[in-house]
Design an enzyme around this catalytic site. Sequence first.
Site, PDB file in Angstrom:
ATOM      1  N   GLY A 242       0.814  -1.228   0.000  1.00  0.00           N
ATOM      2  CA  GLY A 242       0.000   0.000   0.000  1.00  0.00           C
ATOM      3  C   GLY A 242       0.842   1.271   0.000  1.00  0.00           C
ATOM      4  O   GLY A 242       2.053   1.254   0.206  1.00  0.00           O
TER       5      GLY A 242
ATOM      6  N   LYS B 128       4.797   2.317   1.289  1.00  0.00           N
ATOM      7  CA  LYS B 128       5.806   2.812   0.320  1.00  0.00           C
ATOM      8  C   LYS B 128       6.297   4.205   0.673  1.00  0.00           C
ATOM      9  O   LYS B 128       7.473   4.498   0.650  1.00  0.00           O
ATOM     10  CB  LYS B 128       5.162   2.898  -1.082  1.00  0.00           C
ATOM     11  CG  LYS B 128       5.287   1.617  -1.874  1.00  0.00           C
ATOM     12  CD  LYS B 128       4.795   1.819  -3.286  1.00  0.00           C
ATOM     13  CE  LYS B 128       3.283   1.760  -3.302  1.00  0.00           C
ATOM     14  NZ  LYS B 128       2.639   1.628  -4.579  1.00  0.00           N
TER      15      LYS B 128
ATOM     16  N   ARG C  49      -1.261  -9.964  -0.328  1.00  0.00           N
ATOM     17  CA  ARG C  49      -2.110 -10.963  -0.977  1.00  0.00           C
ATOM     18  C   ARG C  49      -1.581 -11.324  -2.357  1.00  0.00           C
ATOM     19  O   ARG C  49      -1.893 -12.338  -2.916  1.00  0.00           O
ATOM     20  CB  ARG C  49      -3.513 -10.368  -1.160  1.00  0.00           C
ATOM     21  CG  ARG C  49      -4.533 -11.023  -0.279  1.00  0.00           C
ATOM     22  CD  ARG C  49      -5.830 -10.311  -0.420  1.00  0.00           C
ATOM     23  NE  ARG C  49      -5.688  -8.913   0.050  1.00  0.00           N
ATOM     24  CZ  ARG C  49      -6.704  -8.093   0.204  1.00  0.00           C
ATOM     25  NH1 ARG C  49      -7.912  -8.469  -0.092  1.00  0.00           N
ATOM     26  NH2 ARG C  49      -6.512  -6.867   0.653  1.00  0.00           N
TER      27      ARG C  49
ATOM     28  N   HIS D 252      -0.388  10.393  13.437  1.00  0.00           N
ATOM     29  CA  HIS D 252       0.993  10.804  13.133  1.00  0.00           C
ATOM     30  C   HIS D 252       1.259  12.266  13.508  1.00  0.00           C
ATOM     31  O   HIS D 252       2.395  12.675  13.655  1.00  0.00           O
ATOM     32  CB  HIS D 252       1.380  10.487  11.682  1.00  0.00           C
ATOM     33  CG  HIS D 252       0.816  11.436  10.663  1.00  0.00           C
ATOM     34  ND1 HIS D 252      -0.468  11.348  10.200  1.00  0.00           N
ATOM     35  CD2 HIS D 252       1.360  12.484  10.007  1.00  0.00           C
ATOM     36  CE1 HIS D 252      -0.684  12.295   9.321  1.00  0.00           C
ATOM     37  NE2 HIS D 252       0.412  13.010   9.171  1.00  0.00           N
TER      38      HIS D 252
ATOM     39  N   GLU E  51      -4.608  22.525   3.666  1.00  0.00           N
ATOM     40  CA  GLU E  51      -3.899  21.660   2.705  1.00  0.00           C
ATOM     41  C   GLU E  51      -4.103  22.163   1.283  1.00  0.00           C
ATOM     42  O   GLU E  51      -5.216  22.541   0.914  1.00  0.00           O
ATOM     43  CB  GLU E  51      -4.430  20.229   2.812  1.00  0.00           C
ATOM     44  CG  GLU E  51      -4.144  19.570   4.126  1.00  0.00           C
ATOM     45  CD  GLU E  51      -4.365  18.073   4.047  1.00  0.00           C
ATOM     46  OE1 GLU E  51      -3.375  17.340   3.877  1.00  0.00           O
ATOM     47  OE2 GLU E  51      -5.531  17.649   4.118  1.00  0.00           O
TER      48      GLU E  51
ATOM     49  N   HIS F 179      -6.310  14.533  14.137  1.00  0.00           N
ATOM     50  CA  HIS F 179      -5.163  15.430  14.291  1.00  0.00           C
ATOM     51  C   HIS F 179      -5.495  16.733  15.021  1.00  0.00           C
ATOM     52  O   HIS F 179      -4.785  17.159  15.926  1.00  0.00           O
ATOM     53  CB  HIS F 179      -4.568  15.780  12.924  1.00  0.00           C
ATOM     54  CG  HIS F 179      -4.288  14.571  12.061  1.00  0.00           C
ATOM     55  ND1 HIS F 179      -3.877  13.376  12.570  1.00  0.00           N
ATOM     56  CD2 HIS F 179      -4.347  14.392  10.719  1.00  0.00           C
ATOM     57  CE1 HIS F 179      -3.700  12.512  11.593  1.00  0.00           C
ATOM     58  NE2 HIS F 179      -3.981  13.107  10.453  1.00  0.00           N
TER      59      HIS F 179
ATOM     60  N   LYS G 298      -9.241  21.090   2.278  1.00  0.00           N
ATOM     61  CA  LYS G 298      -8.391  20.617   1.185  1.00  0.00           C
ATOM     62  C   LYS G 298      -8.558  21.541  -0.020  1.00  0.00           C
ATOM     63  O   LYS G 298      -9.537  22.270  -0.112  1.00  0.00           O
ATOM     64  CB  LYS G 298      -8.796  19.197   0.803  1.00  0.00           C
ATOM     65  CG  LYS G 298      -8.399  18.165   1.862  1.00  0.00           C
ATOM     66  CD  LYS G 298      -8.283  16.788   1.257  1.00  0.00           C
ATOM     67  CE  LYS G 298      -7.925  15.748   2.297  1.00  0.00           C
ATOM     68  NZ  LYS G 298      -6.503  15.714   2.614  1.00  0.00           N
TER      69      LYS G 298
ATOM     70  N   LYS H 115      -0.375  25.280   2.052  1.00  0.00           N
ATOM     71  CA  LYS H 115      -0.269  24.170   2.999  1.00  0.00           C
ATOM     72  C   LYS H 115       0.407  24.687   4.267  1.00  0.00           C
ATOM     73  O   LYS H 115       1.546  25.163   4.219  1.00  0.00           O
ATOM     74  CB  LYS H 115       0.571  23.027   2.424  1.00  0.00           C
ATOM     75  CG  LYS H 115       0.852  21.944   3.479  1.00  0.00           C
ATOM     76  CD  LYS H 115       1.383  20.664   2.904  1.00  0.00           C
ATOM     77  CE  LYS H 115       1.765  19.669   3.997  1.00  0.00           C
ATOM     78  NZ  LYS H 115       0.666  18.958   4.623  1.00  0.00           N
TER      79      LYS H 115
END
Length: 444
Positions: A16, A20, A47, A168, A206, A230, A319, A324
Site C-alpha cells: 500500500g 511505500k 495478498r 501521526h 492543505e 489530528h 483541502k 499548505k
Amino acid sequence: MKNDQPTILIIIGISGDLSKRKLLPAIGQIAMTGMIPSNFRIIGVTRQSDINLENLLKHTVNKDYLLKSTEMFEMNLLREEDYRKLRIRLEEIEREFGTSAQYLFYLSVPPNTSKSIIEFLGKEGFAEKDNTKLLLEKPFGINLESATELVEHIDKYFKREQIYRIDHYLAKETAQNIIVFREGNSLFKKTWNKDFIDKIEIVVSEEIGIEGRANFYEQTGALRDLIQSHLLQLLALTLMDIPEEGHIEEVPNLRYEALRQISIPSVPSLSAHVKRGQYHGYREEVQNPHSMVETFASIDLVSSDPKWQGVKINLTTGKALKDKFTEIKILYRKDNDRESNELLLRLQPDEGISFSVWAKRPGYEHQVSRHALNFSFKDHYTALPEAYEQVLFNAINGDHSLFSTSEEVIETWRILDGLQKAWSTSTYDLIIYKKGSTVEEIKN
Ligand code: BG6
C-alpha cells in the site's frame, strides 16, 4: 535510547501507499542513524504473489539495509491457516536470531478489514505473547457508536497496553514541542490560561485535494479525516495539564482529561458554531453529483475546565486551499487595541514559533507597531525527523506517549457526535468554494 530487543515488524498491507511512502522510508532512516535493534526483520504481508520489493523501495534511503532485512509473506487475510503459517515463519526467524523477539503487527489496511485481522491474530494466540504489539492506523471507527464497538472488539483479543493507535500528528517534532514550549518557558507557563488567553485557533490548511482517494473520502470527509484525529489531538496538547517532570507517560491520560471537558457550544444554536464546505469540482472527481461530503470544516469549541472557561476555540481544516500549513495561534487578551499579543506555533512548513510584540516606531512622534520575534527550526537544525520515524521508534521502544488511547478516541467521537448527526440530515449549509481559496475567504 535504543532498545536492542530483537524485533520483527510485520507490515500487513506492505504494497500500500502508506508503506511505500512512509513506513519503509522511516525504517531505512532509523537504521541509518543506528537506532534499529541489531536483530531486526520486516515481514511484508501481501495478498499478491508478484510484488517486487525493489519497486516498493523507490522513495527510501538505505535501500540495501531494507532489501536484506525484508521478506515478503503471501497470505490470504481471511484464512485462519495462513495465520498459523505466519506464526511458524516468525518462530523460525526467532530461531535464526537465537532468541525470542517482539512482534510488531502494523495494520496498514482499509478499516473494514482490520476487525477480522485482529480477530484472527487474537485467535492464533499472538496476543498471549507479552511483547506482541498491535499498531493501528486511523480511522478508528466512523462515529461514537462504531468506535465504541471497535474498542470492545479489540479488547476481546488484546490488552490495552499492547495497542498503539497512530495519530501521526502527535509524533511530529513540532507537536511534541508544544509540551516542551509550555513547560520550559516560565513566561508562557504562567500565562497559559483564561486570565491571559482570549482565543485559540488551530488550522490545518492543505493544498492537495483528495488525491484520487474518492472511495475513502466519500466515507470520511474533513470532520472525520482531520478534525476527529489530528486537530483535536493538537487541541488536547494545547489545553492539557503539563505532566510532572520526567513523567511523559502521563501525557495520554492528560490529553484525555482535556478532551473530556471539550464540547461544541449549542447556544444560540449548533449551526452558529460550525461551517462546512466542499471544493468546486469535488462531485465530478468522486462521480457523485449529490455528494454532501465536506472537504472543509470549521468548528468552535469550549472547554468546561475552570482554567479555560470562556476562552474561544476554533478548529479549521480544508483541502484544495491556497496554502499548505498547520499552525496553532494563541491570541492574548487585549487591555486596549494595541496591547494584544499573538503567539504562533508553526507546525509545518517552516516549523517554528513567533510571538508578536509592540514596539515604538523610531521618530519624533509616539507611534507603535507590531513586530514578530521569530524562531525557525531550520535556522538551527538541518533536518527534522519524519513523524513515522518517531512512531516506529516509540513503538519498538514501548513508549505510549505519542499514541492515542481508546479513551481518547471515544472522547473525540463524543465531541463530534451531535454535529455528525446534524450534518447527516441537513443539506442547506454546504458552502461550495473555489479551489485555491484561503481559510478566511471560506469562513467569512
Ligand atoms: C492524513 C489524512 O491523516 O493526514 C490526509 O488522511 C491528510 O487526508 C494527511 O492529507 C495530512 O498529513 P500531513 O502530515 O501531510 O499534514
